[in-house]
Design an enzyme around this catalytic site. Structure first.
Site, mmCIF file in Angstrom:
data_model
loop_
_atom_site.group_PDB
_atom_site.id
_atom_site.type_symbol
_atom_site.label_atom_id
_atom_site.label_comp_id
_atom_site.label_asym_id
_atom_site.label_seq_id
_atom_site.Cartn_x
_atom_site.Cartn_y
_atom_site.Cartn_z
ATOM 1 N N LYS A 36 0.831 -1.205 0.000
ATOM 2 C CA LYS A 36 0.000 0.000 0.000
ATOM 3 C C LYS A 36 0.871 1.263 0.000
ATOM 4 O O LYS A 36 2.074 1.198 0.279
ATOM 5 C CB LYS A 36 -0.952 -0.049 1.205
ATOM 6 N N TYR A 91 -11.649 -3.151 -4.783
ATOM 7 C CA TYR A 91 -12.401 -3.167 -3.526
ATOM 8 C C TYR A 91 -13.909 -3.242 -3.748
ATOM 9 O O TYR A 91 -14.680 -2.907 -2.847
ATOM 10 C CB TYR A 91 -11.999 -1.967 -2.670
ATOM 11 N N PHE A 143 -16.022 1.974 5.824
ATOM 12 C CA PHE A 143 -14.626 2.379 5.620
ATOM 13 C C PHE A 143 -14.242 2.486 4.148
ATOM 14 O O PHE A 143 -13.104 2.811 3.821
ATOM 15 C CB PHE A 143 -13.685 1.407 6.339
ATOM 16 N N ARG A 149 -1.151 -14.807 3.442
ATOM 17 C CA ARG A 149 -2.024 -14.225 4.473
ATOM 18 C C ARG A 149 -1.404 -14.421 5.862
ATOM 19 O O ARG A 149 -1.516 -13.561 6.725
ATOM 20 C CB ARG A 149 -3.412 -14.874 4.426
ATOM 21 N N THR A 172 -6.028 -8.542 9.671
ATOM 22 C CA THR A 172 -6.411 -7.236 9.107
ATOM 23 C C THR A 172 -6.157 -6.099 10.098
ATOM 24 O O THR A 172 -5.623 -5.049 9.725
ATOM 25 C CB THR A 172 -7.912 -7.267 8.725
ATOM 26 N N ARG A 219 2.101 -7.033 9.359
ATOM 27 C CA ARG A 219 1.239 -6.070 10.061
ATOM 28 C C ARG A 219 1.544 -6.059 11.556
ATOM 29 O O ARG A 219 1.489 -5.016 12.199
ATOM 30 C CB ARG A 219 -0.230 -6.426 9.806
ATOM 31 N N ASN A 251 -2.842 -0.583 7.067
ATOM 32 C CA ASN A 251 -2.201 -1.848 7.474
ATOM 33 C C ASN A 251 -1.168 -2.372 6.455
ATOM 34 O O ASN A 251 -0.879 -3.561 6.420
ATOM 35 C CB ASN A 251 -3.262 -2.889 7.814
ATOM 36 N N HIS A 283 -1.926 -5.512 1.033
ATOM 37 C CA HIS A 283 -3.113 -6.267 0.638
ATOM 38 C C HIS A 283 -2.685 -7.631 0.134
ATOM 39 O O HIS A 283 -1.682 -7.736 -0.569
ATOM 40 C CB HIS A 283 -3.853 -5.520 -0.488
ATOM 41 N N GLU A 294 -8.443 -10.206 -8.846
ATOM 42 C CA GLU A 294 -7.635 -9.041 -8.478
ATOM 43 C C GLU A 294 -6.392 -8.904 -9.363
ATOM 44 O O GLU A 294 -6.049 -7.820 -9.806
ATOM 45 C CB GLU A 294 -7.237 -9.141 -6.997
HETATM 46 P P1 IDP Z 1 -7.674 -7.801 4.430
HETATM 47 O O1 IDP Z 1 -6.874 -6.702 3.765
HETATM 48 O O2 IDP Z 1 -6.989 -8.337 5.642
HETATM 49 O O3 IDP Z 1 -8.084 -8.896 3.459
HETATM 50 P P2 IDP Z 1 -10.443 -6.910 4.276
HETATM 51 O O4 IDP Z 1 -11.494 -7.275 5.256
HETATM 52 O O5 IDP Z 1 -10.492 -7.531 2.922
HETATM 53 O O6 IDP Z 1 -9.021 -7.139 4.976
HETATM 54 O O7 IDP Z 1 -10.508 -5.327 4.117
HETATM 55 C C1 IDP Z 1 -9.796 -4.674 3.083
HETATM 56 C C2 IDP Z 1 -9.077 -3.486 3.664
HETATM 57 O O8 IDP Z 1 -10.056 -2.561 4.141
HETATM 58 C C3 IDP Z 1 -8.215 -3.807 4.886
HETATM 59 O O9 IDP Z 1 -6.912 -4.220 4.541
HETATM 60 C C4 IDP Z 1 -8.210 -2.481 5.602
HETATM 61 O O10 IDP Z 1 -7.221 -1.606 5.039
HETATM 62 C C5 IDP Z 1 -9.588 -1.918 5.300
HETATM 63 N N1 IDP Z 1 -10.514 -2.195 6.393
HETATM 64 C C6 IDP Z 1 -11.124 -3.376 6.671
HETATM 65 N N2 IDP Z 1 -11.919 -3.284 7.748
HETATM 66 C C7 IDP Z 1 -11.801 -1.995 8.168
HETATM 67 C C8 IDP Z 1 -12.386 -1.257 9.251
HETATM 68 O O11 IDP Z 1 -13.168 -1.776 10.054
HETATM 69 N N3 IDP Z 1 -12.022 0.065 9.356
HETATM 70 C C9 IDP Z 1 -11.163 0.665 8.492
HETATM 71 N N4 IDP Z 1 -10.603 0.008 7.456
HETATM 72 C C10 IDP Z 1 -10.915 -1.292 7.299
HETATM 73 MG MG MG Z 2 -9.357 -8.821 1.807
#
Ligand code: IDP
Ligand code: MG
Length: 147
Positions: free
Chosen positions: A9, A49, A57, A85, A91, A102, A112, A115, A126
């Site tokens: 990112k 996304y 978010f 992962r 996450t 992370r 974080n 991705h 993707e």
């Molecule tokens: P991941 O990246 O671990 O797969 P996902 O649930 O797919 O997580 O969410 C995509 C991205 O959206 C996350 O990496 C994070 O940057 C953001 N995100 C997910 N949940 C939240 C939240 O509750 N608040 C703010 N950002 C979030």
């Molecule tokens: Mg994801």
């Protein structure tokens, strides 16, 4: 053999963590088959996304992902989706285990750092947003017979 899609990112690039993060995949024996440095377009970001559209978010996430250049990559290894992962961590950096990317370098959920695709279907979807089939290079890693 399996492939997955990863994005470092914009904050990973700005913080000078490209090498630190790539090292972790390389030293594990994971093969890079596609690598690009790019600034995401709105269209690419919305496609990436799409499953999160409508979530609270979403806007913040899309704006952040377009706030600077990123490193996009496709990597290959046995069971690599789950492996990556695992290396990336949960996450929410608060819940990410120590030793994960992370868990060691991130502080907030939005920022974080990285991705990684979570399923075969999402990995295919993707990577096709950023790579065409001819961008992905077939070759043998020197270490391949030893991992
Ligand atoms: P991941 O990246 O671990 O797969 P996902 O649930 O797919 O997580 O969410 C995509 C991205 O959206 C996350 O990496 C994070 O940057 C953001 N995100 C997910 N949940 C939240 C939240 O509750 N608040 C703010 N950002 C979030
Ligand atoms: Mg994801």
């Amino acid at each position: 053999m399996e492939r997955t899609f990863i994005i470092l990112k914009p904050n990973a690039v700005r913080r000078g963590l490209i090498g630190e993060i790539l090292k972790r995949f390389e030293q594990r024996g994971i093969k890079i088959v596609g690598l690009k440095f790019l600034w995401m377009t709105q269209e690419q970001c919305e496609k990436l996304y799409e499953p999160h559209k409508g979530k609270p978010f979403y806007e913040e996430l899309v704006n952040f992902m377009m706030s600077g250049p990123v490193v996009a990559m496709v990597v290959e290894a046995p069971r690599v989706i789950e492996m990556v992962r695992h290396i990336v961590g949960a996450t929410d950096p608060l819940k990410a285990e120590a030793g994960t990317i992370r868990g060691e370098f991130a502080l907030t959920v939005t920022k974080n750092l990285i991705h990684a695709s979570d399923s075969v279907e999402n990995a295919e979807r993707e990577m096709s947003i950023f790579f065409s089939p001819e961008d992905l290079i077939e070759y043998k890693l020197d270490i391949q017979d030893d991992i």
